[in-house]
Scaffold this motif. Structure first.
Motif, PDB file in Angstrom:
ATOM      1  N   LYS A 150     -68.797 -16.729 -16.891  1.00 18.51           N
ATOM      2  CA  LYS A 150     -67.458 -16.609 -16.339  1.00 18.51           C
ATOM      3  C   LYS A 150     -66.904 -14.875 -16.265  1.00 18.51           C
ATOM      4  O   LYS A 150     -65.782 -14.662 -16.565  1.00 18.51           O
ATOM      5  N   LEU A 151     -68.032 -14.442 -15.895  1.00 20.29           N
ATOM      6  CA  LEU A 151     -67.614 -13.001 -15.802  1.00 20.29           C
ATOM      7  C   LEU A 151     -67.610 -12.436 -14.398  1.00 20.29           C
ATOM      8  O   LEU A 151     -68.779 -13.046 -13.691  1.00 20.29           O
ATOM      9  N   PRO A 152     -66.591 -11.729 -14.018  1.00 15.92           N
ATOM     10  CA  PRO A 152     -66.898 -11.021 -12.481  1.00 15.92           C
ATOM     11  C   PRO A 152     -67.640  -9.972 -12.360  1.00 15.92           C
ATOM     12  O   PRO A 152     -68.199  -9.424 -13.555  1.00 15.92           O
ATOM     13  N   VAL A 153     -68.342  -9.829 -11.365  1.00 11.98           N
ATOM     14  CA  VAL A 153     -69.245  -8.696 -10.862  1.00 11.98           C
ATOM     15  C   VAL A 153     -68.849  -7.851 -10.328  1.00 11.98           C
ATOM     16  O   VAL A 153     -68.322  -8.168  -9.108  1.00 11.98           O
ATOM     17  N   PHE A 154     -68.663  -6.490 -10.606  1.00 11.46           N
ATOM     18  CA  PHE A 154     -68.161  -5.441  -9.765  1.00 11.46           C
ATOM     19  C   PHE A 154     -69.422  -4.862  -9.221  1.00 11.46           C
ATOM     20  O   PHE A 154     -70.400  -4.431  -9.888  1.00 11.46           O
ATOM     21  N   ILE A 155     -69.382  -4.787  -7.697  1.00  6.16           N
ATOM     22  CA  ILE A 155     -70.610  -4.174  -7.090  1.00  6.16           C
ATOM     23  C   ILE A 155     -70.100  -3.244  -6.018  1.00  6.16           C
ATOM     24  O   ILE A 155     -69.422  -3.339  -5.247  1.00  6.16           O
ATOM     25  N   HIS A 156     -71.071  -2.148  -6.238  1.00  7.05           N
ATOM     26  CA  HIS A 156     -70.932  -1.186  -5.326  1.00  7.05           C
ATOM     27  C   HIS A 156     -72.063  -1.213  -4.211  1.00  7.05           C
ATOM     28  O   HIS A 156     -73.381  -1.270  -4.808  1.00  7.05           O
ATOM     29  N   VAL A 157     -71.994  -1.778  -3.031  1.00  2.75           N
ATOM     30  CA  VAL A 157     -72.892  -2.102  -2.110  1.00  2.75           C
ATOM     31  C   VAL A 157     -73.482  -0.671  -1.316  1.00  2.75           C
ATOM     32  O   VAL A 157     -72.659   0.043  -0.949  1.00  2.75           O
ATOM     33  N   TYR A 158     -74.984  -0.777  -1.229  1.00  2.21           N
ATOM     34  CA  TYR A 158     -75.339   0.245  -0.581  1.00  2.21           C
ATOM     35  C   TYR A 158     -75.261   0.343   0.836  1.00  2.21           C
ATOM     36  O   TYR A 158     -74.891   1.614   1.345  1.00  2.21           O
ATOM     37  N   SER A 159     -75.277  -0.654   1.808  1.00  2.00           N
ATOM     38  CA  SER A 159     -75.676  -0.327   3.059  1.00  2.00           C
ATOM     39  C   SER A 159     -74.968  -1.754   3.890  1.00  2.00           C
ATOM     40  O   SER A 159     -74.681  -2.731   3.362  1.00  2.00           O
ATOM     41  N   LYS A 160     -74.645  -1.515   5.222  1.00  2.00           N
ATOM     42  CA  LYS A 160     -74.350  -2.781   5.917  1.00  2.00           C
ATOM     43  C   LYS A 160     -75.104  -3.944   5.879  1.00  2.00           C
ATOM     44  O   LYS A 160     -74.997  -5.124   5.783  1.00  2.00           O
ATOM     45  N   LYS A 161     -76.574  -3.608   5.874  1.00  3.51           N
ATOM     46  CA  LYS A 161     -77.524  -4.691   5.426  1.00  3.51           C
ATOM     47  C   LYS A 161     -77.390  -5.463   4.408  1.00  3.51           C
ATOM     48  O   LYS A 161     -77.548  -6.594   4.250  1.00  3.51           O
ATOM     49  N   GLU A 162     -76.997  -4.601   3.095  1.00  2.00           N
ATOM     50  CA  GLU A 162     -76.846  -5.333   1.916  1.00  2.00           C
ATOM     51  C   GLU A 162     -75.745  -5.899   1.999  1.00  2.00           C
ATOM     52  O   GLU A 162     -75.418  -7.011   1.311  1.00  2.00           O
ATOM     53  N   VAL A 163     -74.708  -5.496   2.697  1.00  2.07           N
ATOM     54  CA  VAL A 163     -73.407  -6.386   2.703  1.00  2.07           C
ATOM     55  C   VAL A 163     -73.701  -7.646   3.387  1.00  2.07           C
ATOM     56  O   VAL A 163     -72.851  -8.654   2.970  1.00  2.07           O
ATOM     57  N   LEU A 164     -74.362  -7.670   4.500  1.00  4.19           N
ATOM     58  CA  LEU A 164     -74.871  -8.954   5.132  1.00  4.19           C
ATOM     59  C   LEU A 164     -75.568 -10.096   4.202  1.00  4.19           C
ATOM     60  O   LEU A 164     -75.384 -11.077   4.049  1.00  4.19           O
ATOM     61  N   LYS A 165     -76.516  -9.259   3.355  1.00  2.00           N
ATOM     62  CA  LYS A 165     -77.207 -10.247   2.312  1.00  2.00           C
ATOM     63  C   LYS A 165     -76.120 -10.928   1.322  1.00  2.00           C
ATOM     64  O   LYS A 165     -76.356 -12.154   0.851  1.00  2.00           O
ATOM     65  N   LEU A 166     -75.105  -9.764   0.874  1.00  2.56           N
ATOM     66  CA  LEU A 166     -74.209 -10.285  -0.106  1.00  2.56           C
ATOM     67  C   LEU A 166     -73.276 -11.411   0.501  1.00  2.56           C
ATOM     68  O   LEU A 166     -73.006 -12.453  -0.217  1.00  2.56           O
ATOM     69  N   LEU A 167     -72.928 -11.373   1.611  1.00  7.03           N
ATOM     70  CA  LEU A 167     -72.370 -12.554   2.398  1.00  7.03           C
ATOM     71  C   LEU A 167     -72.943 -13.900   2.262  1.00  7.03           C
ATOM     72  O   LEU A 167     -72.682 -14.853   1.967  1.00  7.03           O
ATOM     73  N   ARG A 168     -74.299 -13.734   2.600  1.00  2.25           N
ATOM     74  CA  ARG A 168     -75.077 -14.772   2.731  1.00  2.25           C
ATOM     75  C   ARG A 168     -75.392 -15.551   1.311  1.00  2.25           C
ATOM     76  O   ARG A 168     -75.267 -16.634   1.076  1.00  2.25           O
ATOM     77  N   PHE A 169     -75.198 -14.529   0.158  1.00  2.55           N
ATOM     78  CA  PHE A 169     -75.340 -15.086  -1.133  1.00  2.55           C
ATOM     79  C   PHE A 169     -74.117 -15.806  -1.622  1.00  2.55           C
ATOM     80  O   PHE A 169     -74.190 -16.712  -2.342  1.00  2.55           O
TER      81      PHE A 169
END
Length: 269
Positions: A150-169
């Motif tokens: 039950k821990l939040p994950v703080f993420i610094h995302v590298y690129s737009k491509k990775e943002v889109l992957k994160l949205l799918r995740f």
């Protein structure tokens, strides 16, 4: 009072004495603290870039950051241990975020052991420094563990491509809780159609983010999903506070952004 959900153990936040001084000066109640890159405690606020910056310019800066991390920064100790020691000396102020590189076998093998011993308030991931992929098996395993604790994950995302992957995740893993650093990818998030009930956006940055960008994020995601961070020592604390104050928001909304949202997210008593 203020909860700074995003800071590094460097510069103004590098020692017990400096942490206490800064907290007293700005009325900071809690600090979500993680190690600095390669645990370099002497890092200071970098100079302003000599060109106009926008929120999406973070993608270009990430390339420079990754180059610097690979070739110019020399490691200086074990950062998670140092942050844990700061928390032990300032338990009323410091909330550790455990820095994890999903591609580091040692990090992953000791992940649950470190979660039990360090007792962090969250996990910190940084794709500019550590080139893991969001569609990698290592990332999925890490998020499964974080969710089970039950821990939040703080993420610094590298690129737009990775943002889109994160949205799918996020769509496939709706119970995972993420804090997105620096309002990265808010345009993609706001038009995705994906449920963002467990997603929060951190306000910190240098001149890349203006007050109007934060206001747009409030309108897109609701003020309950915006959390205040400074990214100390990479951006000045004064500037971060003034940017929120300059929006002339109702007091109850400012209270949520400065404190209440993070208090709920980090289960602060």
């Amino acid at each position: 009072m203020i909860i700074d959900i995003h800071a590094h153990a460097a510069g103004e936040y590098s020692t017990v004495d400096s942490l206490k001084l800064v907290a007293a000066k700005y009325g900071i109640e809690k600090i979500g603290l993680c190690t600095s890159p390669k645990n370099i405690q002497t890092l200071q606020t970098p100079p302003d870039m000599p060109f106009t910056q926008k929120p999406d310019s973070i993608y270009m800066m990430n390339r420079f950051n990754r180059l610097a991390y690979r070739h110019f920064l020399k490691g200086d100790g074990e950062g998670n241990r140092y942050v844990s020691e700061l928390r032990n000396r300032l338990p009323e102020l410091v909330i550790p975020f455990l820095w994890v590189d999903p591609l580091d076998g040692g990090h992953m093998e000791r992940l649950e052991e470190n979660l039990r011993t360090c007792r962090p308030g969250g996990i910190k991931l940084h794709q500019a420094w550590n080139p893991f992929r969001i569609d990698g098996v290592e990332f999925k395993h890490l998020i499964d563990v974080a969710t089970s604790y039950k821990l939040p994950v703080f993420i610094h995302v590298y690129s737009k491509k990775e943002v889109l992957k994160l949205l799918r995740f996020i769509k496939e893993n709706p119970d995972a809780v993420f804090i997105i650093g620096h309002l990265t990818g808010t345009g993609l998030f706001s038009t995705s159609g994906v449920s963002l009930k467990n997603i929060y956006f951190d306000t910190s940055s240098s001149k890349r983010i203006q007050g109007n960008d934060i206001k747009q994020a409030i309108e897109a995601f609701g003020y309950e999903h915006i959390v205040f961070g400074t990214d100390t020592p990479y951006a000045g604390i004064d500037r971060q506070i003034e940017r929120i104050e300059g929006l002339k928001l109702p007091d109850r909304i400012k209270e949520h952004i400065f404190s209440l949202n993070a208090r709920s997210l980090l289960a602060v008593d």
